[in-house]
Design an enzyme around this catalytic site. Structure first.
Site, PDB file in Angstrom:
ATOM      1  N   ASP A 139      63.759  38.558 -43.455  1.00 38.26           N
ATOM      2  CA  ASP A 139      63.097  37.435 -44.140  1.00 38.26           C
ATOM      3  C   ASP A 139      63.768  37.098 -45.185  1.00 38.26           C
ATOM      4  OD1 ASP A 139      61.508  35.970 -45.703  1.00 38.26           O
ATOM      5  OD2 ASP A 139      59.578  37.217 -45.709  1.00 38.26           O
ATOM      6  N   CYS A 170      50.600  37.369 -51.943  1.00 42.37           N
ATOM      7  CA  CYS A 170      50.923  37.502 -50.555  1.00 42.37           C
ATOM      8  C   CYS A 170      51.349  38.849 -50.007  1.00 42.37           C
ATOM      9  CB  CYS A 170      51.572  36.418 -49.965  1.00 42.37           C
ATOM     10  SG  CYS A 170      50.637  34.841 -50.086  1.00 42.37           S
ATOM     11  N   GLN A 226      63.388  35.185 -50.240  1.00 42.81           N
ATOM     12  CA  GLN A 226      63.742  35.366 -51.527  1.00 42.81           C
ATOM     13  C   GLN A 226      64.972  35.618 -51.873  1.00 42.81           C
ATOM     14  OE1 GLN A 226      61.483  34.654 -54.023  1.00 42.81           O
ATOM     15  NE2 GLN A 226      59.701  34.530 -53.067  1.00 42.81           N
ATOM     16  N   HIS A 272      56.200  40.454 -47.306  1.00 38.47           N
ATOM     17  CA  HIS A 272      54.972  39.357 -47.646  1.00 38.47           C
ATOM     18  C   HIS A 272      54.164  39.036 -46.198  1.00 38.47           C
ATOM     19  CE1 HIS A 272      53.921  34.937 -48.183  1.00 38.47           C
ATOM     20  NE2 HIS A 272      54.323  35.206 -49.108  1.00 38.47           N
ATOM     21  N   LYS A 275      62.053  26.877 -51.938  1.00 33.24           N
ATOM     22  CA  LYS A 275      62.244  28.007 -52.901  1.00 33.24           C
ATOM     23  C   LYS A 275      63.729  27.855 -53.424  1.00 33.24           C
ATOM     24  CE  LYS A 275      59.058  31.179 -51.057  1.00 33.24           C
ATOM     25  NZ  LYS A 275      57.872  31.425 -51.929  1.00 33.24           N
TER      26      LYS A 275
HETATM   27  N1  PLP Z   1      58.534  35.474 -47.234  1.00 32.24           N
HETATM   28  C1  PLP Z   1      58.490  36.167 -48.655  1.00 32.24           C
HETATM   29  C2  PLP Z   1      59.525  37.104 -48.983  1.00 32.24           C
HETATM   30  C3  PLP Z   1      58.064  35.022 -49.357  1.00 32.24           C
HETATM   31  O1  PLP Z   1      58.217  35.393 -50.831  1.00 32.24           O
HETATM   32  C4  PLP Z   1      57.504  34.074 -49.045  1.00 32.24           C
HETATM   33  C5  PLP Z   1      56.885  32.897 -49.901  1.00 32.24           C
HETATM   34  O2  PLP Z   1      56.472  33.340 -51.140  1.00 32.24           O
HETATM   35  C6  PLP Z   1      57.414  33.627 -47.610  1.00 32.24           C
HETATM   36  C7  PLP Z   1      57.829  34.587 -46.799  1.00 32.24           C
HETATM   37  C8  PLP Z   1      56.585  32.534 -47.176  1.00 32.24           C
HETATM   38  O3  PLP Z   1      57.155  31.271 -47.353  1.00 32.24           O
HETATM   39  P1  PLP Z   1      56.778  29.786 -46.930  1.00 32.24           P
HETATM   40  O4  PLP Z   1      54.966  29.984 -47.648  1.00 32.24           O
HETATM   41  O5  PLP Z   1      57.297  29.023 -47.709  1.00 32.24           O
HETATM   42  O6  PLP Z   1      56.527  29.762 -45.578  1.00 32.24           O
END
Ligand code: PLP
Length: 421
Positions: free
Chosen positions: A209, A376, A212, A132, A235
């Site tokens: 990270d 993203c 998900q 992401h 999430k």
């Molecule tokens: N990392 C992953 C894999 C994501 O899917 C997301 C959000 O969709 C994020 C990071 C970023 O999360 P946030 O926007 O809640 O900071």
């Protein structure tokens, strides 16, 4: 067509759905909502909403500041949430749980604090092609500040990491491996245990990270032996505006504070300051008090349902989605087969027509909420030579009936599009 939803998974979506007020909403045109956009954000049960309202109505003051009774009460609730997160992750101690504003903020904290102190010119940061933007841009920015080199593990046509390339790219120059546990586009579950073991043997730290993965799959930071883990509350049925950074104690203790301000200090003079102990050192200013308490309520809810049952239910839905969407013929699902992935199904029609945005718009008329775009993850879309995909993503309250509706609606999308062209 589906049978009674997922009896064998031990989870009862009809009962669960009753806890989520928004799921009984009737949309424009009189259609019910089929919410399949959970990878973007999930919905909240009444229990979480009530915890938020109750905190504002009964327990609200600033935390770790007041001498007064109300502040003590709020502080207790806030710290209880930290303990719930600790238990969820099997972290050794609550001080290793830092409340941030989300996964993005957690990753940026590590890049700015640990990164600036530990990464220099010529050092390497190893990422993957499926990250992401939140796990790409902060490291690119770090590289621009320090002269470090960013490398990327490629993704195969099947949508999994090319582990031979990982082995080749990992070296004694690698200072950090930053990798997602689950791809937010492909749903791929990455071999995090193997990646961490290999990275540690090469002398590198690892940031996972978990945006998900933590809401869907059991996480044990001690079993993984991970250095940093980041995820977001929204999430996993928690409020937006709160996230978590877990860190290994020695690393967090050795890192300089990122943001400066109130709460993160032990002492301040006009000439300097002495930072507070963990976790306050990284929680400058007024934290997301009510959101963190709401996240605690979400974790109670998840615990009540049982994370294992949620995982099994989502596996059932993902398998079912592959099956029924596969029957559409001219639709390509990106990523590996369902048994290697979490609850995310991204797809394109052959020839990329109709475009993902048109698909999402037409599905919306049937009440089906999905995401369309690059999610993203632009580099990953480039790698698969598409500029956008349509993405359906599931959580504990989704049903096979909703997936049937998705498939029927996609058939209609195709017919509408054929008529138009
Ligand atoms: N990392 C992953 C894999 C994501 O899917 C997301 C959000 O969709 C994020 C990071 C970023 O999360 P946030 O926007 O809640 O900071």
């Amino acid at each position: 067509m589906s049978e009674a939803p997922c009896r064998h998974t031990g989870l009862e979506p009809p009962t669960i759905r009753g806890d989520f007020p928004i799921l009984s909403k009737v949309l424009h045109g009189g259609v019910p909502l089929a919410y399949l956009d959970n990878a973007a954000t999930t919905q909240r049960p009444r229990q979480v909403i009530q915890a938020i309202v109750e905190t504002y109505e009964q327990h609200y003051a600033n935390v770790h500041r007041g001498i007064h009774w109300l502040s003590d009460q709020t502080t207790d609730l806030y710290e209880q949430s930290r303990e719930k997160v600790r238990a969820l992750l099997n972290a050794p101690a609550p001080e290793q749980i830092i409340f941030t504003h989300g996964a993005t903020a957690s990753i940026n904290l590590v890049a700015r604090s640990w990164g600036d102190a530990n990464v220099g010119r010529g050092d390497e940061i190893l990422l993957t092609e499926m990250e992401h933007h939140s796990n790409l841009v902060p490291w690119r920015q770090l590289a621009e500040r320090t002269g470090a080199i960013v490398r990327h593990v490629p993704v195969t046509d099947r949508g999994v990491l090319e582990m031979e390339a990982f082995d080749r790219l990992l070296s004694d120059r690698t200072r950090l491996v930053a990798v997602t546990a689950v791809s937010n586009v492909l749903g791929t579950i990455n071999p995090i245990g193997e990646i961490i073991a290999k990275a540690h043997r090469a002398g590198a730290c690892v940031l996972v990270d978990g945006a998900q993965s933590v809401p869907h799959l059991k996480t044990d930071v001690q079993a993984w032996n991970v250095d940093f883990l980041a995820f977001s509350g929204h999430k996993m049925m928690g409020p937006s505006g709160v996230g978590v950074l877990y860190g290994r104690r020695e690393l967090l203790e050795s890192m300089p504070p990122f943001l400066g301000g109130g709460s993160m200090i032990r002492r301040v003079t006009l000439d300097g300051f002495e930072p507070a102990d963990l976790p306050a050192k990284f929680e400058a200013g007024t934290p997301p008090i009510v959101s963190a308490i709401g996240l605690g309520a979400a974790l109670d809810y998840l615990d009540g349902v049982g994370l294992d049952a949620v995982t099994r239910h989502e596996q059932d839905l993902t398998r079912y989605a592959h099956e029924v969407l596969g029957e559409l013929g001219d639709l390509r699902i990106l990523g590996p087969p369902p048994e290697e992935k979490s609850a995310i199904v991204s797809f394109v029609f052959d020839g990329n027509r109709p475009h993902a945005h048109d698909i999402a718009q037409l599905l919306d008329r049937q009440g089906v909420a999905i995401r369309a775009g690059h999610h993203c993850a632009m580099p990953l879309h480039k790698r698969f030579r598409v500029n956008a995909t349509a993405r359906a993503s599931f959580y504990l309250y989704n049903t096979r009936e909703e997936i049937d509706l998705l498939a029927r609606s996609l058939q209609q999308v195709r017919q509408v599009f054929r008529r138009r062209t």
